[in-house]
Design an enzyme around this catalytic site. Structure first.
Site, PDB file in Angstrom:
ATOM      1  N   GLN A  78       1.045  -1.377  -0.018  1.00  0.00           N
ATOM      2  CA  GLN A  78       0.060  -0.067   0.074  1.00  0.00           C
ATOM      3  C   GLN A  78       0.905   1.264   0.026  1.00  0.00           C
ATOM      4  O   GLN A  78       1.295   1.706   0.872  1.00  0.00           O
ATOM      5  CB  GLN A  78      -0.798  -0.025   1.293  1.00  0.00           C
ATOM      6  N   PHE A  79       1.082   1.698  -1.116  1.00  0.00           N
ATOM      7  CA  PHE A  79       1.803   3.036  -1.419  1.00  0.00           C
ATOM      8  C   PHE A  79       1.380   4.116  -0.752  1.00  0.00           C
ATOM      9  O   PHE A  79       2.076   5.017  -0.201  1.00  0.00           O
ATOM     10  CB  PHE A  79       2.293   3.288  -2.773  1.00  0.00           C
ATOM     11  N   THR A  80      -0.015   4.211  -0.427  1.00  0.00           N
ATOM     12  CA  THR A  80      -0.740   5.325   0.382  1.00  0.00           C
ATOM     13  C   THR A  80      -0.154   5.612   1.673  1.00  0.00           C
ATOM     14  O   THR A  80      -0.387   6.480   2.171  1.00  0.00           O
ATOM     15  CB  THR A  80      -2.298   5.178   0.214  1.00  0.00           C
TER      16      THR A  80
END
Length: 152
Positions: A78-80
C-alpha cells in the site's frame, strides 16, 4: 518502510471477487515501501513483525509473538502509507517507491517472512484494486516505520 499491523482473528484479500490471500489468527500487515528503503530496513521490520509480542498469554497479557502462537501473516502492499498531506487537499506520494523498486522489496519481504515463520505468507496482488476484510482482534493496531529504528 512503513507498516500498519493489525492483530486479527481472520482476514482476507480479494481481487476481482477472488480470494488472493486469507488467514485465521495472525497479523494483517499493510506495507508501504519508501524510495530510500534498504535491505537492512526490510530485515529489521521482518524480525520485528515475527517477534512482536502482541498476542495474549495464559493470563491475557500481550506476551506472545506470532511465532509463539503459530500465527499467519496477510501482507498487503500500500503505497498510500507514504501520503504527504501537509499542503493542499490532494495527497502527494512522492516518498513512495516506484514499482521498479517497490515490487522487488515487497517480494523480498514475502520471502523473508516466509523463511522466518517457515510457512507461506498470504498476500494481495501488487497495484491491484484489492478489497481487504478483517476482524481486528482487540482491537490491536500498531504503526511501525523503519526510520524509527535509528532513534533507539
Amino acid at each position: 518502510m512503513r507498516a500498519v499491523i493489525q492483530r486479527v482473528s481472520h482476514a482476507n484479500c480479494k481481487v476481482d471477487g477472488k480470494i488472493t490471500g486469507e488467514i485465521e489468527t495472525g497479523l494483517l500487515v499493510v506495507l508501504g515501501v519508501a524510495d530510500d528503503d534498504t535491505t537492512e530496513d526490510l530485515e529489521w521490520l521482518s524480525q520485528k513483525l515475527t517477534n512482536l509480542r502482541i498476542f495474549g498469554d495464559e493470563n491475557g497479557l500481550m506476551n506472545k509473538s506470532l511465532i509463539d502462537v503459530d500465527g499467519n501473516i496477510l501482507l498487503i502492499s500500500q503505497f498510500t502509507l507514504f501520503a504527504q498531506t501537509k499542503k493542499g487537499n490532494r495527497p502527494s506520494f512522492i516518498r513512495a517507491a516506484r514499482p521498479d523498486k517497490a515490487i522487488p522489496m515487497y517480494e523480498q519481504m514475502i520471502a523473508t517472512l516466509g523463511k522466518l515463520l517457515n510457512k507461506k505468507i498470504a498476500t494481495g496482488i501488487f497495484a491491484a484494486d484489492m478489497k481487504v476484510e478483517l476482524l481486528n482482534d482487540g482491537p490491536v493496531t500498531i504503526i511501525m516505520d523503519t526510520k524509527d529504528k535509528e532513534n533507539h
